[in-house]
Design a protein around this motif. Structure first.
Motif, short mmCIF file in Angstrom:
data_model
loop_
_atom_site.label_atom_id
_atom_site.label_comp_id
_atom_site.label_asym_id
_atom_site.label_seq_id
_atom_site.Cartn_x
_atom_site.Cartn_y
_atom_site.Cartn_z
N ASP A 1 43.33 30.35 67.29
CA ASP A 1 42.46 29.95 66.19
C ASP A 1 41.79 31.15 65.54
O ASP A 1 41.71 31.26 64.31
CB ASP A 1 41.39 28.96 66.68
CG ASP A 1 41.96 27.58 66.93
OD1 ASP A 1 43.09 27.29 66.46
OD2 ASP A 1 41.28 26.78 67.60
N LYS A 2 41.29 32.07 66.37
CA LYS A 2 40.64 33.27 65.83
C LYS A 2 41.63 34.12 65.04
O LYS A 2 41.28 34.66 63.99
CB LYS A 2 40.01 34.11 66.96
CG LYS A 2 38.89 33.42 67.68
CD LYS A 2 37.71 33.17 66.78
CE LYS A 2 36.62 32.48 67.56
NZ LYS A 2 35.47 32.17 66.73
N ALA B 1 41.24 34.94 61.22
CA ALA B 1 41.22 36.33 60.77
C ALA B 1 42.30 36.56 59.72
O ALA B 1 42.09 37.26 58.73
CB ALA B 1 41.41 37.28 61.95
N GLY B 2 43.47 35.96 59.91
CA GLY B 2 44.54 36.09 58.94
C GLY B 2 44.19 35.44 57.62
O GLY B 2 44.48 35.97 56.55
N ILE B 3 43.56 34.28 57.67
CA ILE B 3 43.16 33.58 56.44
C ILE B 3 42.10 34.39 55.72
O ILE B 3 42.16 34.57 54.50
CB ILE B 3 42.65 32.16 56.78
CG1 ILE B 3 43.81 31.29 57.25
CG2 ILE B 3 41.98 31.52 55.58
CD1 ILE B 3 43.38 29.95 57.82
N GLU C 1 33.45 40.69 69.36
CA GLU C 1 32.62 39.64 69.96
C GLU C 1 33.18 38.24 69.70
O GLU C 1 32.78 37.28 70.34
CB GLU C 1 31.16 39.73 69.49
CG GLU C 1 30.97 39.76 68.01
CD GLU C 1 30.99 41.18 67.44
OE1 GLU C 1 30.90 41.29 66.23
OE2 GLU C 1 31.09 42.17 68.18
N ASP C 2 34.12 38.10 68.74
CA ASP C 2 34.74 36.81 68.50
C ASP C 2 35.80 36.47 69.54
O ASP C 2 36.22 35.32 69.65
CB ASP C 2 35.38 36.76 67.10
CG ASP C 2 34.33 36.67 66.01
OD1 ASP C 2 33.16 36.37 66.33
OD2 ASP C 2 34.69 36.89 64.84
N LEU C 3 36.26 37.47 70.28
CA LEU C 3 37.29 37.23 71.29
C LEU C 3 36.66 36.61 72.54
O LEU C 3 35.55 36.98 72.92
CB LEU C 3 37.97 38.55 71.69
CG LEU C 3 38.88 39.16 70.65
CD1 LEU C 3 39.35 40.51 71.15
CD2 LEU C 3 40.05 38.26 70.37
N PRO C 4 37.35 35.67 73.18
CA PRO C 4 36.83 35.15 74.45
C PRO C 4 36.79 36.26 75.50
O PRO C 4 37.65 37.13 75.52
CB PRO C 4 37.84 34.08 74.85
CG PRO C 4 38.66 33.82 73.64
CD PRO C 4 38.56 35.01 72.76
N PRO D 1 52.21 27.63 68.97
CA PRO D 1 51.19 27.55 67.91
C PRO D 1 50.46 26.22 67.85
O PRO D 1 49.32 26.16 67.42
CB PRO D 1 52.00 27.79 66.63
CG PRO D 1 53.20 28.56 67.06
CD PRO D 1 53.51 28.07 68.44
N ASP D 2 51.10 25.14 68.31
CA ASP D 2 50.42 23.84 68.28
C ASP D 2 49.57 23.58 69.53
O ASP D 2 49.10 22.50 69.74
CB ASP D 2 51.40 22.71 68.05
CG ASP D 2 52.51 22.68 69.08
OD1 ASP D 2 52.65 23.65 69.85
OD2 ASP D 2 53.24 21.67 69.11
N GLY D 3 49.40 24.60 70.38
CA GLY D 3 48.48 24.51 71.50
C GLY D 3 49.08 24.07 72.81
O GLY D 3 48.38 23.84 73.77
#
Length: 154
Positions: free
Chosen positions: A86-87, A91-93, A121-124, A145-147
């Motif tokens: 998701d991050k 970030a890409g968007i 800091e956005d990374l787990p 990609p779909d989790g």
């Protein structure tokens, strides 16, 4: 005289009948004892089978208890991978919007190579980036990609 012969014949018939009855009772007792032995052996076999089934059940329960932390860890890894994905998408968007402010960004199209410019800091905190060596046989955990999380244990 006919009465004497009749009485003697009836007595002989009764003796034959009694002898046959005694022989049949002996065979019946033999059959019953064999049946008892068969039932006892079936009972012993059933008890051994039940005992084995109990041991298998205990073994399976212990293995399930052993695998529970692994499955929980795999679920945690899946959540971490999903968060990282998701991050990366966000970030890409954001990067695409900054690069092309006048165009509409297609969120379904992902570029082949995307530079990561998200703040650290956005990374787990527990995310490990791991690239498996295709030559080595190792345990891997991957995410689509779909989790969906895939776990390969060698």
């Amino acid at each position: 005289m006919i009465i004497k012969i009749s009485v003697a014949s009836a007595s002989a018939a009764f003796v034959c009948l009694a002898a046959k009855l005694i022989q049949t009772l002996g065979e019946t007792q033999l059959t019953i004892s064999e049946l008892k032995n068969s039932v006892n052996s079936l009972t012993e076999g059933s008890q051994r089978l039940i005992h084995s089934a109990e041991q298998v059940t205990v073994d399976i329960q212990s293995k399930i208890k052993f695998l529970d932390p692994l499955l929980e860890s795999a679920q945690d890894v899946g959540e971490v991978v999903h968060n990282v994905t998701d991050k990366v998408k966000q970030a890409g968007i954001i990067q695409n919007k900054e690069a092309l402010p006048s165009e509409t960004v297609d969120t379904n199209h992902q570029p082949a190579i995307t530079a990561w410019k998200a703040p650290a800091e956005d990374l787990p905190a527990s995310a490990d980036i791991y690239t498996p060596d295709n030559d080595a046989r190792v345990n891997t955990i991957s995410s689509t990609p779909d989790g969906i999380v895939k776990l390969r244990i060698n």
